[in-house]
Motif scaffolding. Structure first.
Motif, PDB file in Angstrom:
ATOM      1  N   THR A 184       0.831  -1.212   0.000  1.00 30.57           N
ATOM      2  CA  THR A 184       0.000   0.000   0.000  1.00 30.57           C
ATOM      3  C   THR A 184       0.860   1.255   0.000  1.00 30.57           C
ATOM      4  N   VAL A 185       1.931   1.253   0.794  1.00 31.46           N
ATOM      5  CA  VAL A 185       2.847   2.394   0.832  1.00 31.46           C
ATOM      6  C   VAL A 185       3.540   2.562  -0.516  1.00 31.46           C
ATOM      7  N   ARG A 186       3.916   1.449  -1.136  1.00 27.20           N
ATOM      8  CA  ARG A 186       4.684   1.502  -2.377  1.00 27.20           C
ATOM      9  C   ARG A 186       3.821   1.765  -3.604  1.00 27.20           C
ATOM     10  N   LEU A 187       2.617   1.203  -3.631  1.00 29.56           N
ATOM     11  CA  LEU A 187       1.790   1.276  -4.836  1.00 29.56           C
ATOM     12  C   LEU A 187       0.593   2.214  -4.718  1.00 29.56           C
ATOM     13  N   GLY A 188       0.186   2.519  -3.492  1.00 32.95           N
ATOM     14  CA  GLY A 188      -0.979   3.372  -3.296  1.00 32.95           C
ATOM     15  C   GLY A 188      -2.208   2.572  -2.905  1.00 32.95           C
ATOM     16  N   GLN A 189      -3.119   3.221  -2.203  1.00 30.51           N
ATOM     17  CA  GLN A 189      -4.304   2.542  -1.676  1.00 30.51           C
ATOM     18  C   GLN A 189      -5.222   2.013  -2.771  1.00 30.51           C
ATOM     19  N   GLU A 190      -5.473   2.825  -3.785  1.00 32.05           N
ATOM     20  CA  GLU A 190      -6.452   2.441  -4.807  1.00 32.05           C
ATOM     21  C   GLU A 190      -6.003   1.204  -5.580  1.00 32.05           C
ATOM     22  N   LYS A 191      -4.731   1.168  -5.976  1.00 32.05           N
ATOM     23  CA  LYS A 191      -4.245   0.031  -6.754  1.00 32.05           C
ATOM     24  C   LYS A 191      -4.294  -1.258  -5.944  1.00 32.05           C
ATOM     25  N   VAL A 192      -3.882  -1.192  -4.686  1.00 32.95           N
ATOM     26  CA  VAL A 192      -3.898  -2.395  -3.845  1.00 32.95           C
ATOM     27  C   VAL A 192      -5.341  -2.826  -3.565  1.00 32.95           C
ATOM     28  N   PHE A 193      -6.220  -1.851  -3.342  1.00 27.29           N
ATOM     29  CA  PHE A 193      -7.621  -2.164  -3.063  1.00 27.29           C
ATOM     30  C   PHE A 193      -8.236  -2.959  -4.208  1.00 27.29           C
ATOM     31  N   TRP A 194      -8.074  -2.477  -5.432  1.00 31.42           N
ATOM     32  CA  TRP A 194      -8.717  -3.156  -6.564  1.00 31.42           C
ATOM     33  C   TRP A 194      -7.996  -4.451  -6.930  1.00 31.42           C
ATOM     34  N   THR A 195      -6.721  -4.565  -6.597  1.00 32.11           N
ATOM     35  CA  THR A 195      -6.033  -5.845  -6.763  1.00 32.11           C
ATOM     36  C   THR A 195      -6.657  -6.895  -5.847  1.00 32.11           C
ATOM     37  N   CYS A 196      -6.922  -6.504  -4.603  1.00 28.74           N
ATOM     38  CA  CYS A 196      -7.555  -7.417  -3.639  1.00 28.74           C
ATOM     39  C   CYS A 196      -8.941  -7.846  -4.102  1.00 28.74           C
ATOM     40  N   ILE A 197      -9.726  -6.889  -4.545  1.00 33.25           N
ATOM     41  CA  ILE A 197     -11.089  -7.209  -5.002  1.00 33.25           C
ATOM     42  C   ILE A 197     -11.031  -8.143  -6.205  1.00 33.25           C
ATOM     43  N   SER A 198     -10.116  -7.889  -7.138  1.00 33.82           N
ATOM     44  CA  SER A 198      -9.997  -8.728  -8.341  1.00 33.82           C
ATOM     45  C   SER A 198      -9.593 -10.149  -7.982  1.00 33.82           C
ATOM     46  N   LEU A 199      -8.642 -10.299  -7.059  1.00 35.60           N
ATOM     47  CA  LEU A 199      -8.213 -11.640  -6.639  1.00 35.60           C
ATOM     48  C   LEU A 199      -9.362 -12.427  -6.031  1.00 35.60           C
ATOM     49  N   LEU A 200     -10.147 -11.758  -5.184  1.00 40.74           N
ATOM     50  CA  LEU A 200     -11.269 -12.454  -4.556  1.00 40.74           C
ATOM     51  C   LEU A 200     -12.345 -12.824  -5.569  1.00 40.74           C
ATOM     52  N   GLU A 201     -12.625 -11.924  -6.502  1.00 40.78           N
ATOM     53  CA  GLU A 201     -13.637 -12.228  -7.524  1.00 40.78           C
ATOM     54  C   GLU A 201     -13.181 -13.397  -8.396  1.00 40.78           C
ATOM     55  N   MET A 202     -11.877 -13.456  -8.699  1.00 38.73           N
ATOM     56  CA  MET A 202     -11.346 -14.605  -9.443  1.00 38.73           C
ATOM     57  C   MET A 202     -11.530 -15.895  -8.649  1.00 38.73           C
ATOM     58  N   ALA A 203     -11.245 -15.832  -7.351  1.00 37.35           N
ATOM     59  CA  ALA A 203     -11.396 -17.015  -6.493  1.00 37.35           C
ATOM     60  C   ALA A 203     -12.851 -17.470  -6.460  1.00 37.35           C
ATOM     61  N   TYR A 204     -13.773 -16.513  -6.387  1.00 37.09           N
ATOM     62  CA  TYR A 204     -15.190 -16.883  -6.385  1.00 37.09           C
ATOM     63  C   TYR A 204     -15.599 -17.490  -7.733  1.00 37.09           C
TER      64      TYR A 204
END
Length: 405
Positions: free
Chosen positions: A318-338
């Motif tokens: 989050t510090v290195r990439l920013g909140q928004e990029k990490v947030f949507w990476t997390c959401i995308s990973l979970l949606e892929m898992a689902y």
């Protein structure tokens, strides 16, 4: 009606009568009020004695009201500032309760509740129960022996869980004063010595339980969790792995996705049921799915903590990439898992399993997506709320995993 105009001076608060600007200084006298810095100037010469008496009494009455209001405001403002700096929500100012044994006990339980990080405790308990059910092959397996085996695993693991989260708080007191000031060590409710005593006693008790039970899968689960949890948090040379984003994520993944799934399944399968170890389809699914979930938790937990991590040099993604990029990476990973979970559920030969798992994962994926689209990434409260939603989805998955067939 005459107005009162408040003015400041070196002598304190001064009240002047409006409506007459031509009073001469020799025609005025100062009237002081006890226990305050208020003074009032009123006419003194003979032709205005009546007016002077009238205004003296009138202003004196109003001044008392202003002084009382000011005192109340100052007291109220002090409470507001104390609340604001304590980290508690301002709208829920704690009431003053008498210092009775009952209230002291409630406060102590509340502090320990926060210290134990209850969302991790619930996740640990649910995961062990769910994975244990994967070893059940027939209805007769649900026996007192099974429940005793599950209870042994849950209690030992919860004690180790409290050691890990407690050690993390001991190592992060200064960071938590910025990110999580409501935690007992950060707020000063617990001293460092108290924290050390808690984590030491809980770790020793956890290992003792694992040894007494005599289950090697359980003991090794506790030992590996202890080693990784210590290396993650403790500030010693070559350790404190939480400073390194990839290593920190791997620690969480190893414990949540691999150790919990395999070790506790083997505890029930080999120690409780005395059966040979068999790697089943539901176990493979649980390990794979929770690998995605563990990575998401490892990444997402740093999003609301970006301020303190920046200050103390924690190089999270989050510090290195920013909140928004990490947030949507997390959401995308979970949606892929689902998405994968829906496909796995659809291949089940059992209709009941197919319907429940496909529908269940579809609902969870929809809840996550709708919530993610509405999040204000500039609000720490909103991000924290979304993080807790992810933990709730984590809990919900453990209700679906035993139904994968």
């Amino acid at each position: 009606m005459d107005a009162l105009i408040l003015g400041s001076s070196t002598g304190g608060l001064s009240l002047f009568i409006s409506g007459r600007s031509s009073w001469r200084s020799k025609d005025l006298k100062a009237v002081h009020f006890p226990n305050s810095s208020i003074r009032v100037q009123v006419p003194t010469y003979k032709s205005y004695n009546l007016v002077g008496n009238f205004y003296t009494k009138r202003i004196q009455h109003r001044a008392r009201g202003i002084l009382e209001t000011s005192t109340v405001f100052q007291k109220s403002n002090t409470k507001f500032l104390v609340n604001a700096t304590s980290g508690h929500p301002l709208e829920s100012e704690p009431k003053a309760y008498p210092n009775t044994p009952w209230n002291s006990a409630k406060n102590a339980l509340d502090a320990f509740y926060r210290f134990s990080r209850p969302h991790t405790v619930i996740g640990t308990a649910l995961s062990i129960i769910s994975v244990s059910l994967l070893a059940v092959e027939k209805l007769s397996d649900i026996s007192p022996l099974f429940f005793i085996g599950v209870l042994e695993a849950v209690v030992a693991a919860l004690f180790m869980n409290i050691y890990i989260v407690g050690l993390n708080q001991l190592s992060d007191v200064e960071i938590d004063k910025v990110n999580k000031p409501y935690l007992p060590l950060a707020s000063g409710e617990y001293s460092t010595l108290t924290g050390i005593m808690i984590v030491t006693s809980f770790s020793i008790t956890s290992f003792w339980l694992g040894w007494v039970v005599g289950s090697w899968p359980l003991f090794w689960a506790l030992f590996v969790s202890f080693v990784l949890g210590t290396a993650y948090s403790i500030n010693l040379p070559l350790l404190r792995w939480k400073r390194f984003a990839l290593v920190a994520a791997m620690c969480i993944l190893a414990v949540r996705a691999v150790i919990v799934q395999l070790a506790f399944y083997l505890h029930i399968q080999t120690h409780v049921f005395s059966r040979p170890a068999v790697i089943s389809k539901p176990l493979i699914f649980a390990t794979a799915f929770m690998s995605f979930f563990s990575v998401v938790i490892a990444l997402f937990k740093d999003i609301p903590d970006i301020e303190g991590d920046k200050i103390f040099g924690i190089k999270s993604y989050t510090v290195r990439l920013g909140q928004e990029k990490v947030f949507w990476t997390c959401i995308s990973l979970l949606e892929m898992a689902y998405g994968v979970s829906i496909l796995v559920g659809a291949t089940s030969p059992y209709t009941w399993s197919k319907v429940i798992t496909v529908l269940g994962h579809s609902v969870l994926a929809s809840i996550l997506w709708i919530r993610a689209k509405s999040i204000d990434l500039k609000s720490k409260a909103a991000i924290t709320s979304c993080y807790m939603l992810i933990w709730k989805l984590f809990y919900a998955e453990y209700f679906l995993i035993p139904l994968i067939r």
